[in-house]
Design an enzyme around this catalytic site. Structure first.
Site, mmCIF file in Angstrom:
data_model
loop_
_atom_site.group_PDB
_atom_site.id
_atom_site.type_symbol
_atom_site.label_atom_id
_atom_site.label_comp_id
_atom_site.label_asym_id
_atom_site.label_seq_id
_atom_site.Cartn_x
_atom_site.Cartn_y
_atom_site.Cartn_z
ATOM 1 N N ASP A 109 0.217 -7.537 1.118
ATOM 2 C CA ASP A 109 0.659 -6.171 1.416
ATOM 3 C C ASP A 109 2.178 -6.060 1.483
ATOM 4 O O ASP A 109 2.729 -5.445 2.402
ATOM 5 C CB ASP A 109 0.035 -5.686 2.721
ATOM 6 C CG ASP A 109 -0.029 -4.158 2.793
ATOM 7 O OD1 ASP A 109 0.456 -3.499 1.851
ATOM 8 O OD2 ASP A 109 -0.540 -3.639 3.803
ATOM 9 N N HIS B 227 0.817 -1.217 0.000
ATOM 10 C CA HIS B 227 0.000 0.000 0.000
ATOM 11 C C HIS B 227 0.851 1.267 0.000
ATOM 12 O O HIS B 227 0.338 2.355 -0.288
ATOM 13 C CB HIS B 227 -0.978 0.000 1.181
ATOM 14 C CG HIS B 227 -0.358 0.228 2.528
ATOM 15 N ND1 HIS B 227 -0.083 -0.786 3.411
ATOM 16 C CD2 HIS B 227 0.032 1.353 3.156
ATOM 17 C CE1 HIS B 227 0.438 -0.306 4.518
ATOM 18 N NE2 HIS B 227 0.519 1.005 4.391
ATOM 19 N N SER C 49 4.614 2.271 7.915
ATOM 20 C CA SER C 49 4.331 1.139 7.033
ATOM 21 C C SER C 49 5.574 0.701 6.273
ATOM 22 O O SER C 49 6.250 1.509 5.638
ATOM 23 C CB SER C 49 3.242 1.507 6.025
ATOM 24 O OG SER C 49 1.988 1.559 6.639
#
Length: 718
Positions: free
Chosen positions: A314, A283, A395
């Site tokens: 992911d 993402h 992230s």
């Protein structure tokens, strides 16, 4: 190379013509030349033209522009009254011939027609005409399977500037994009087609833009993942291997699939996983148009390429070509992957969260290990919950125990204090293994079955299960799944790969820890086989099943892919997807059409390649008057033939009325006989739509120009 030479050919041939048209007000010349281009293309069946064919074509155009040879059917003598214009055009064609002769290393030139709005960054021309260069490649993008809606339960830990959460992605602040820097194999010149086309001619093909074209997929580079690195980073060198990722995203507009939403920017974290390869979250780079990375303690940003993406897990892999990034001020070494940490063990999360530009370090303990939903693609895979703070920008950062990576930070639980999630190393290793084997990530494997727990003793007894026998009941199975050849509805799945399944659907993980049995399936390699033990009508059976990623009737995500669409007589047809429903806003579950929601959540695929084709909207025109109220209706049949997918619908619409020979005439459409001059659409709710072919073809140019549509069908079905 060949792209520049091809651009020169058409810029020199037509730029003078188009520029002089505006001053001389002589659009007939342009229409004639464009008509000749289109006629040449149709005559050759839209095939690739050799240099000799292009040269012959240019010479013919130069000859046609001679006033002594001009016929009344092409360009009138009055049109060429300006000697300056005449000489300018001839000179452009002569230069084009010379360029073609010099292009010895470009043996093939693609000549295609298509629509292009004058606002495209090329030379502006009268009446919306423009010539432009595109790339022609092939191959679909990566597809993965998962089920269920995306609940509003957790958010990505990536930082986004100037953007709110993307609808339908559970707080994800990332936007989708039209990929940049396409890998062009052959160049394609698109020229606006003439106003009128022959009634029997097929629609002009559109130059093909490959899905996920910003994903490089360098197989030779990714193959090194199959071998361990020579050395790993330790001590203070660990921080040197952690980088900050800057991404520009541009999300496709699924309501207007020929357009994109405005670009947005975000930041994330990554770390070196192998020699000259960086691991981050999918993402962080999903739908990216531009990616930069910056080292710890450095003030220089470097251009990065996306090499592989696994949206369902992911994870993504980046590479940086500039050797200075890897060696200055010190060499960057990869981090070593460890094992799944035990409960209550300490972990340290390193990243670049919002609020500063330097590295941030937070610590916490492992709270639980279970199958959880990955927000980015609504998939259900193994995840580790920790109580360390994972904030936007974290992230893709590593979760460390000592010098080993035990997970990758990727999401948190909103409205909760310090509840974050990391991707465990078994999922990371599976992703890296699949990428090194295939050069891309094909997706996680699935049996394609829906199961029911068997905790009720009366139900177990009725199914013929003996004392001590445990398992789960198979309620349904996907028709296109490989498991459908082995498993039947009503079977009891007792074991998978030799591991007994409990009545609550869990299997043993480690000491006093259990996890849902799908964990065993998702970590299997694509194409591998697994033994099963079943109970069928009271008899125990053993079988073997081939495991592959399963296709869904309605895709859950469409990252890094351009939306498909087909426009006929101003009617816009699209395949149903969850991103299409996400366009209804953050509360799309309640605001989108209920029937489409039910199809997306509960529809079962029955045939390979099957799609739910939807009449999205009507671009109002004389050709479709009276149908403007039609929207969000599933297309069931065209000319009496059931629609399989969008490409099948296109073929049915553009082909002859063959319903009588392909299938029995049923439904409300049977009241209208099939004719060659009409196309009959049968929609849900017993709605009926009839379009006149001649009117549709005459309106194509008008509708495209009025609504600023660059092409009347998407490249993947052209």
């Amino acid at each position: 190379g060949s792209h520049l030479q091809l651009a020169l050919i058409y810029m020199q041939s037509f730029s003078g013509i188009l520029g002089l048209v505006g001053r001389n007000r002589q659009p007939a010349l342009v229409r004639s030349l464009v008509a000749n281009v289109s006629a040449l293309q149709c005559a050759l069946g839209s095939v690739v033209l050799r240099r000799t064919a292009v040269t012959t074509f240019l010479r013919a155009q130069r000859s046609a522009l001679n006033p002594a040879t001009v016929s009344s059917n092409s360009v009138s003598t009055a049109t060429l009254s300006s000697s300056a214009m005449h000489s300018h055009v001839l000179r452009g064609l002569q230069l084009s011939e010379q360029v073609v002769h010099k292009a010895a290393k470009a043996p093939t030139l693609c000549l295609r027609t298509g629509w292009r709005h004058a606002s495209h960054p090329t030379r502006a021309t009268p009446e919306g005409f423009s010539a432009y260069i595109t790339s022609a490649t092939s191959g679909p993008g990566v597809a993965s399977g998962s089920t269920g809606p995306v609940p509003q339960t957790s958010t990505h830990a990536s930082s986004t500037f100037g953007a709110q959460a993307t609808p339908g992605t559970s707080g994800s602040t990332l936007a989708a994009s039209e990929p940049s820097e396409p890998r062009a194999e052959t160049a394609s010149v698109s020229v606006l087609p003439p106003v009128q086309t022959p009634a029997a001619a097929a629609p002009p093909p559109v130059s093909f833009r490959r899905y996920s074209q910003h994903i490089k997929g360098d197989y030779n580079l990714l193959q090194q993942l199959s071998q361990p690195p020579e050395a790993y980073a330790e001590g203070p060198a660990i921080l040197d291997s952690i980088v900050k990722v800057y991404t520009v995203h541009s999300k496709p507009n699924h309501f207007l699939p020929w357009q994109n939403h405005p670009k947005r920017e975000s930041t994330g974290t990554g770390f070196v996983i192998h020699d000259r390869l960086i691991l981050t979250n999918a993402h962080v780079v999903a739908d990216s148009t531009y990616v930069l990375v910056k080292r710890h303690g450095s003030g220089t940003k470097y251009r990065a390429d996306v090499q592989a993406v696994g949206h369902d897990c992911d994870l993504a892999i980046l590479s940086v070509e500039d050797p200075g990034f890897w060696s200055s001020p010190t060499d960057m070494l990869p981090l070593e992957l460890g094992e799944v940490p035990a409960l209550q063990q300490d972990v340290v999360v390193v990243g670049y969260p919002t609020g500063g530009d330097n590295t941030s370090v937070t610590s916490g303990v492992v709270s639980r290990v279970e199958v959880a939903q990955y927000v980015h693609a609504a998939s259900h895979l193994m995840a580790i919950q920790i109580d360390a703070a994972i904030n936007p920008g974290n992230s893709g950062g590593p979760a460390l125990q000592g010098s080993q990576v035990v997970g990758v930070a990727f999401q948190n639980l909103p409205h909760a204090e310090n509840i974050g999630y990391i991707i465990p190393t078994p999922v990371v290793r599976h992703f890296l293994s699949e990428v090194s084997k295939f050069g891309h990530y094909p997706g996680y494997c699935s049996l394609g079955v829906m199961c029911q727990n068997l905790e009720n003793p009366h139900l177990r007894r009725a199914l013929g299960m003996s004392q001590g026998m445990t398992g789960v009941l198979v309620n349904s199975i996907q028709a296109t799944s490989r498991a459908a050849q082995v498993i039947q509805k009503g079977d009891v799945l007792l074991e998978f790969a030799g591991v007994p399944i409990a009545n609550d659907g869990t299997v043993h993980l480690r000491h006093r820890e259990r996890i849902y049995f799908s964990y065993l399936i998702t970590l299997k390699a694509s194409g591998s086989a697994a033994p099963l033990k079943l109970l069928r009508r009271g008899k125990v059976m053993e079988a073997e099943v081939q495991l592959h990623p399963n296709e869904l009737l309605v895709p859950v995500h469409m990252y890094d892919r351009l939306p498909s669409y087909f426009i006929y007589a101003g009617v816009v047809f699209v395949p149903l997807s969850q991103p299409y429903l996400h366009e209804y806003g953050e509360d799309w579950v309640n605001s989108c059409p209920r029937r489409l929601y039910d199809k997306a959540m509960h529809g079962q695929i029955q045939h390979p390649g099957q799609q739910v084709v939807v009449l999205s909207q009507v671009l109002v025109d004389d050709a479709n008057t009276g149908y403007q109220q039609f929207q969000n209706l599933q297309v069931l049949r065209v000319n009496g033939v059931e629609v399989l997918n969008l490409e099948h619908l296109k073929k049915l619409v553009l082909g002859a009325a063959a319903g009588s020979s392909e299938g029995e005439q049923t439904g409300i459409g049977s009241a209208i006989p099939l004719r060659e001059d009409i196309v009959r659409f049968e929609l849900e709710d017993d709605r009926l739509m009839v379009v006149d072919r001649a009117s549709a073809e005459a309106a194509a140019h008008r509708i495209a120009e009025r609504y600023r549509v660059p092409a009347l069908l998407s490249p993947d079905i052209a």
